[in-house]
Write a protein that holds these residues in place. Structure first.
Motif, PDB file in Angstrom:
ATOM      1  N   GLY A   1     -51.973  55.629 -43.525  1.00 44.28           N
ATOM      2  CA  GLY A   1     -51.787  54.327 -42.912  1.00 44.28           C
ATOM      3  C   GLY A   1     -50.450  53.746 -43.307  1.00 44.28           C
ATOM      4  O   GLY A   1     -49.799  54.209 -44.253  1.00 44.28           O
ATOM      5  N   GLY A   2     -50.024  52.728 -42.586  1.00 46.00           N
ATOM      6  CA  GLY A   2     -48.752  52.099 -42.900  1.00 46.00           C
ATOM      7  C   GLY A   2     -48.293  51.208 -41.768  1.00 46.00           C
ATOM      8  O   GLY A   2     -49.044  50.916 -40.825  1.00 46.00           O
ATOM      9  N   THR A   3     -47.052  50.767 -41.864  1.00 46.05           N
ATOM     10  CA  THR A   3     -46.453  49.912 -40.839  1.00 46.05           C
ATOM     11  C   THR A   3     -45.124  50.511 -40.399  1.00 46.05           C
ATOM     12  O   THR A   3     -44.393  51.105 -41.193  1.00 46.05           O
TER      13      THR A   3
ATOM     14  N   ASN B   1     -49.063  53.281 -46.923  1.00 47.23           N
ATOM     15  CA  ASN B   1     -50.121  52.691 -47.742  1.00 47.23           C
ATOM     16  C   ASN B   1     -50.786  53.753 -48.598  1.00 47.23           C
ATOM     17  O   ASN B   1     -50.750  54.946 -48.292  1.00 47.23           O
ATOM     18  N   GLY B   2     -51.429  53.308 -49.667  1.00 43.67           N
ATOM     19  CA  GLY B   2     -52.296  54.184 -50.446  1.00 43.67           C
ATOM     20  C   GLY B   2     -51.604  55.434 -50.953  1.00 43.67           C
ATOM     21  O   GLY B   2     -50.530  55.386 -51.557  1.00 43.67           O
ATOM     22  N   THR B   3     -52.220  56.587 -50.674  1.00 50.41           N
ATOM     23  CA  THR B   3     -51.747  57.864 -51.190  1.00 50.41           C
ATOM     24  C   THR B   3     -50.329  58.166 -50.759  1.00 50.41           C
ATOM     25  O   THR B   3     -49.553  58.778 -51.497  1.00 50.41           O
ATOM     26  N   TYR B   4     -49.965  57.738 -49.559  1.00 52.62           N
ATOM     27  CA  TYR B   4     -48.660  58.100 -49.011  1.00 52.62           C
ATOM     28  C   TYR B   4     -47.703  56.912 -49.026  1.00 52.62           C
ATOM     29  O   TYR B   4     -46.914  56.723 -48.108  1.00 52.62           O
ATOM     30  N   ALA B   5     -47.778  56.107 -50.070  1.00 49.99           N
ATOM     31  CA  ALA B   5     -46.887  54.958 -50.185  1.00 49.99           C
ATOM     32  C   ALA B   5     -45.434  55.434 -50.208  1.00 49.99           C
ATOM     33  O   ALA B   5     -45.082  56.423 -50.842  1.00 49.99           O
ATOM     34  N   GLY B   6     -44.598  54.725 -49.490  1.00 53.39           N
ATOM     35  CA  GLY B   6     -43.183  55.056 -49.421  1.00 53.39           C
ATOM     36  C   GLY B   6     -42.487  54.061 -48.523  1.00 53.39           C
ATOM     37  O   GLY B   6     -43.129  53.278 -47.818  1.00 53.39           O
ATOM     38  N   ASP B   7     -41.165  54.081 -48.558  1.00 49.47           N
ATOM     39  CA  ASP B   7     -40.373  53.147 -47.783  1.00 49.47           C
ATOM     40  C   ASP B   7     -39.188  53.910 -47.204  1.00 49.47           C
ATOM     41  O   ASP B   7     -38.359  54.438 -47.956  1.00 49.47           O
ATOM     42  N   TYR B   8     -39.095  53.967 -45.865  1.00 47.62           N
ATOM     43  CA  TYR B   8     -38.072  54.784 -45.224  1.00 47.62           C
ATOM     44  C   TYR B   8     -37.368  53.977 -44.138  1.00 47.62           C
ATOM     45  O   TYR B   8     -38.011  53.245 -43.379  1.00 47.62           O
ATOM     46  N   ASP B   9     -36.037  54.127 -44.089  1.00 45.31           N
ATOM     47  CA  ASP B   9     -35.222  53.422 -43.104  1.00 45.31           C
ATOM     48  C   ASP B   9     -34.464  54.427 -42.248  1.00 45.31           C
ATOM     49  O   ASP B   9     -33.915  55.414 -42.757  1.00 45.31           O
ATOM     50  N   ASN B  10     -34.425  54.147 -40.945  1.00 47.17           N
ATOM     51  CA  ASN B  10     -33.683  54.977 -40.004  1.00 47.17           C
ATOM     52  C   ASN B  10     -33.089  54.087 -38.929  1.00 47.17           C
ATOM     53  O   ASN B  10     -33.635  53.026 -38.607  1.00 47.17           O
TER      54      ASN B  10
ATOM     55  N   MET C   1     -37.874  58.634 -33.213  1.00 47.91           N
ATOM     56  CA  MET C   1     -37.888  58.203 -34.611  1.00 47.91           C
ATOM     57  C   MET C   1     -39.142  58.716 -35.318  1.00 47.91           C
ATOM     58  O   MET C   1     -40.163  59.006 -34.697  1.00 47.91           O
ATOM     59  N   PRO C   2     -39.078  58.849 -36.653  1.00 44.46           N
ATOM     60  CA  PRO C   2     -40.256  59.286 -37.416  1.00 44.46           C
ATOM     61  C   PRO C   2     -41.455  58.384 -37.162  1.00 44.46           C
ATOM     62  O   PRO C   2     -41.313  57.211 -36.809  1.00 44.46           O
ATOM     63  N   ILE C   3     -42.660  58.939 -37.340  1.00 40.37           N
ATOM     64  CA  ILE C   3     -43.889  58.196 -37.101  1.00 40.37           C
ATOM     65  C   ILE C   3     -44.691  58.099 -38.396  1.00 40.37           C
ATOM     66  O   ILE C   3     -44.485  58.873 -39.337  1.00 40.37           O
ATOM     67  N   ILE C   4     -45.621  57.174 -38.426  1.00 40.72           N
ATOM     68  CA  ILE C   4     -46.418  56.931 -39.635  1.00 40.72           C
ATOM     69  C   ILE C   4     -47.199  58.177 -40.019  1.00 40.72           C
ATOM     70  O   ILE C   4     -47.381  58.462 -41.216  1.00 40.72           O
TER      71      ILE C   4
ATOM     72  N   THR D   1     -37.021  61.030 -42.742  1.00 39.53           N
ATOM     73  CA  THR D   1     -35.589  60.724 -42.659  1.00 39.53           C
ATOM     74  C   THR D   1     -34.901  61.601 -41.614  1.00 39.53           C
ATOM     75  O   THR D   1     -33.677  61.669 -41.583  1.00 39.53           O
ATOM     76  N   GLN D   2     -35.683  62.256 -40.755  1.00 43.60           N
ATOM     77  CA  GLN D   2     -35.121  63.177 -39.768  1.00 43.60           C
ATOM     78  C   GLN D   2     -35.690  62.851 -38.397  1.00 43.60           C
ATOM     79  O   GLN D   2     -36.791  63.276 -38.047  1.00 43.60           O
TER      80      GLN D   2
END
Length: 669
Positions: A397-399, A433-442, A471-474, A484-485
């Motif tokens: 999950g994420g935004t 969110n959760g297990t796959y928390a991260g922050d990516y900019d493109n 663009m990358p997807i959640i 980032t690709q």
């Protein structure tokens, strides 16, 4: 002697002539992009569908008459007649998807994000959901027009990464039934089909209390049991029950109704019990069965200011919200793998809930102006969007927050030449969110240029070149490299069109359009074991109408593709089969329309899963009495797959339905 007029004068004269005749409902087949045309070339006739010869964009528009005529049960059955479009399992909503030029839906995921779908401007559809397809859970009765844009041309106003194309759905308006007059109108449609005991009911109430306000309500109930193929075998997972509803209101205000506010809401729901988790039916039910509830809705609020004093202001301010919710619960004991070594992996997959919420705020202005002797139709827009995905047991999950700016300008030089540059900038931030928390900019710049030159004879040549990034997807949060690709693609098109009247006789119309295209994709993240993909193809459209009422529509698609992995080339896994669709019809005034449609696909052996050739035949008739007790009542009768053949279209995972009789009755009161 033939008198020649300027475009403006000719349009005024033709409008006066049309209003003075009894054929106001017919279409004028004139290529208005020609600087001059002869008045005696006007022919007022129609077939099933217009060909968009006046634009370099590869676009097909399915309007209300054709929607009614096809008696479609799904959106897929409306657009499968568009050249370049291939439908995955189109006879039922589940396991269905739209593939355009080899991109979009496939037999593993419902979407690869290469085909964008919008309802009244709201971006709908999910990301990658394993063995679940969810793009088409909406009923065709809710819509009055479907536009299919193929390739990148025309896509920069709607989003990024539309390598396959864009599908635009437009809901009905109350004024479509009231004609803009104060009062109530009610329309009821009942439809039945033999294969699967299908039943559909569509009820529409249109109310216009004043000239400046209108509201429409639509409720549609569509149900079908399991269908059978041409051999009499049950087609698995083909039953569905789909209640849908919509409401739409519009109010005008200000001097001469320059301002308007429109609110639309659509909602479609599906409740499946004890059905295979794999809606494509490709895994022998190893995943077992689930109880699955799906709810798709889209809400759009639009403010428009179309200034009568300035051609520089036609402003749209729009907020849209799309919500797709999928709740599913595993049916114990339904999987042969339950309790085995692979079950710890499968159990969270089949016992997971998914939800996508997409909010979008768009400000767009259309400007018409002159620079010297050159006219411009320019659209400038800013778009802010957020997609939220529920953190599920089997999916991250994420935004996904995005900011986009675009400019598209149709530049008409007045001598037959029109060029259209378009550019889009998009900036993205994804947080997990959760297990796959991260922050990516493109971020990425993308755009293209198309050009069209129209000759006075009705011929036109056109071409385009475009570049976009997907663009990358959640869903890819579990693979940091993918975040980032972005996937890159370029597209080239070249073609010609012809549109004129009095071609073979003094009362006919002929339209042709041929488009050759080439698409290259690299930096691929959507497909395993593929570094680059190269596709090319040819799309043909033709239309001929005679004043006697005879008409024919034809479209064809020829496609080739290769994918490369470490320099080794193989056939592109999602290439569609070469196809041809031909319709021969005859109209008897406004009372009767009869047509015969032939659908043919060539043998497809450029695939690891080859399919044989097939041809299917469909008959349709529409009868609308012009007098008597049943005046203006619409009776429609159709036979699909007339000769009860058994075949599975390439890219589909289920056989096509066998012979199906369809009957519908519609009346507007």
């Amino acid at each position: 002697m033939r008198a020649t007029f300027s475009r403006k004068a000719a349009l005024l004269c033709s409008a006066a002539l049309i209003s003075a005749t009894s054929v106001m409902a017919q279409d004028a087949d004139i290529d208005s992009t020609n600087e001059d045309f002869a008045l005696d070339e006007i022919v007022l006739k129609k077939s099933k569908r217009e060909i968009q010869t006046e634009t370099a964009t590869s676009v097909t528009v399915v309007e209300q008459d054709e929607i009614n005529d096809r008696q479609a049960s799904t959106i897929a059955e409306l657009v499968d007649s568009v050249p370049g479009v291939t439908i995955v399992n189109g006879a039922s909503p589940q396991g269905s998807g739209i593939n355009i030029r080899g991109f979009g839906a496939n037999g593993t995921y419902g979407s690869d994000q290469k085909v964008l779908i919008q309802v009244d401007g709201a971006s709908v559809g999910s990301e990658e959901l394993y063995r679940i397809s969810t793009q088409l859970f909406t009923d065709p009765a809710l819509y009055k027009q479907v536009s299919v844009l193929r390739g990148l041309g025309g896509s920069f106003e709607y989003g990024s990464g539309a390598i396959g194309g864009v599908v635009l759905l437009e809901t009905k308006d109350a004024s479509d039934f009231t004609g803009g007059e104060v009062g109530f109108r009610f329309r009821q449609t009942l439809q039945g089909s033999t294969n699967g005991n299908g039943f559909a009911s569509s009820s529409i109430l249109a109310w216009q209390p004043t000239e400046n306000f209108e509201v429409l309500g639509n409720f549609t109930y569509n149900k079908q049991s399991e269908q059978k193929d041409g051999d009499g075998n049950v087609i698995g997972n083909s039953a569905f029950e789909l209640p849908s509803w919509a409401i739409k209101a519009r109010g005008y205000f200000g001097q001469d109704r320059e301002h308007s506010i429109t609110l639309s809401h659509t909602d479609s729901q599906v409740q499946d019990r004890d059905v295979p988790y794999d809606s494509f039916g490709t895994t022998s039910d190893n995943f077992g069965n689930v109880d699955r509830d799906i709810d798709n809705s889209a809400t759009v609020l639009t403010y428009n200011y179309d200034s009568l004093s300035s051609d520089l202001i036609n402003l749209d301010v729009q907020y849209s919200y799309a919500d797709q919710q999928i709740d599913q619960t595993y049916v114990p004991g339904s999987s042969p793998l339950e309790g085995g070594p692979s079950w710890p992996f499968l159990e969270p997959l089949v016992n997971s809930n998914h939800r996508y919420e997409t909010s979008k705020f768009l400000v767009k202005n259309q400007m018409n102006f002159l620079t010297g002797g050159v006219s411009h139709d320019m659209r400038v827009g800013v778009e802010v969007s957020r997609r939220e995905r529920l953190d599920a047991s089997a999916a991250p999950g994420g935004t996904d927050d995005r900011l986009a700016v675009f400019v598209v300008d149709d530049i008409d030089f007045g001598n037959g030449l029109t060029i259209t540059p378009g550019v889009r900038f998009e900036d993205q931030n994804i947080k997990g969110n959760g297990t796959y928390a991260g922050d990516y900019d493109n971020s990425a710049w993308m755009g293209g240029l198309s050009a069209r030159y129209a000759f006075g004879s009705g011929f036109a040549v056109f071409g385009s070149a475009g570049y976009t990034e997907s663009m990358p997807i959640i869903d890819d949060l579990g693979t940091p490299l993918f975040m980032t690709q972005s996937e890159k693609a370029r597209n080239y098109e070249l073609g010609f069109s012809f549109s004129n009247a009095n071609v073979f006789s003094d009362a006919d119309t002929l339209q042709l359009k041929a488009t050759a295209y080439k698409t290259d994709i690299w930096d691929i993240t959507s497909y395993s074991n593929a570094d680059t993909v190269e596709t090319k193809g040819l799309e043909l459209e033709a239309r001929y109408v005679h004043s006697t009422g005879f008409y024919t529509d034809m479209n064809a698609n020829i496609s080739r593709g290769e994918e490369f992995n470490a320099g080794v080339a193989t056939d592109w896994r999602n290439s569609p089969a070469d196809s041809l669709r031909l319709t021969l019809g005859k109209r008897f005034g406004e009372t009767l329309d009869m047509s015969w449609e032939i659908v043919a696909n060539a043998k497809m052996d450029r695939s690891t899963t080859p399919t044989p050739s097939f041809n299917a035949h469909n008959l349709r008739a529409t009868y609308i009495p012009q007098e008597g007790a049943f005046k203006d009542t619409e009776f429609r009768f159709g036979i699909e797959n007339l000769f009860d053949q058994t075949f599975t279209p390439h890219l589909s995972t289920r056989p096509a339905p066998g012979r199906t009789f369809k009957v519908s009755v519609a009346k507007t009161f």
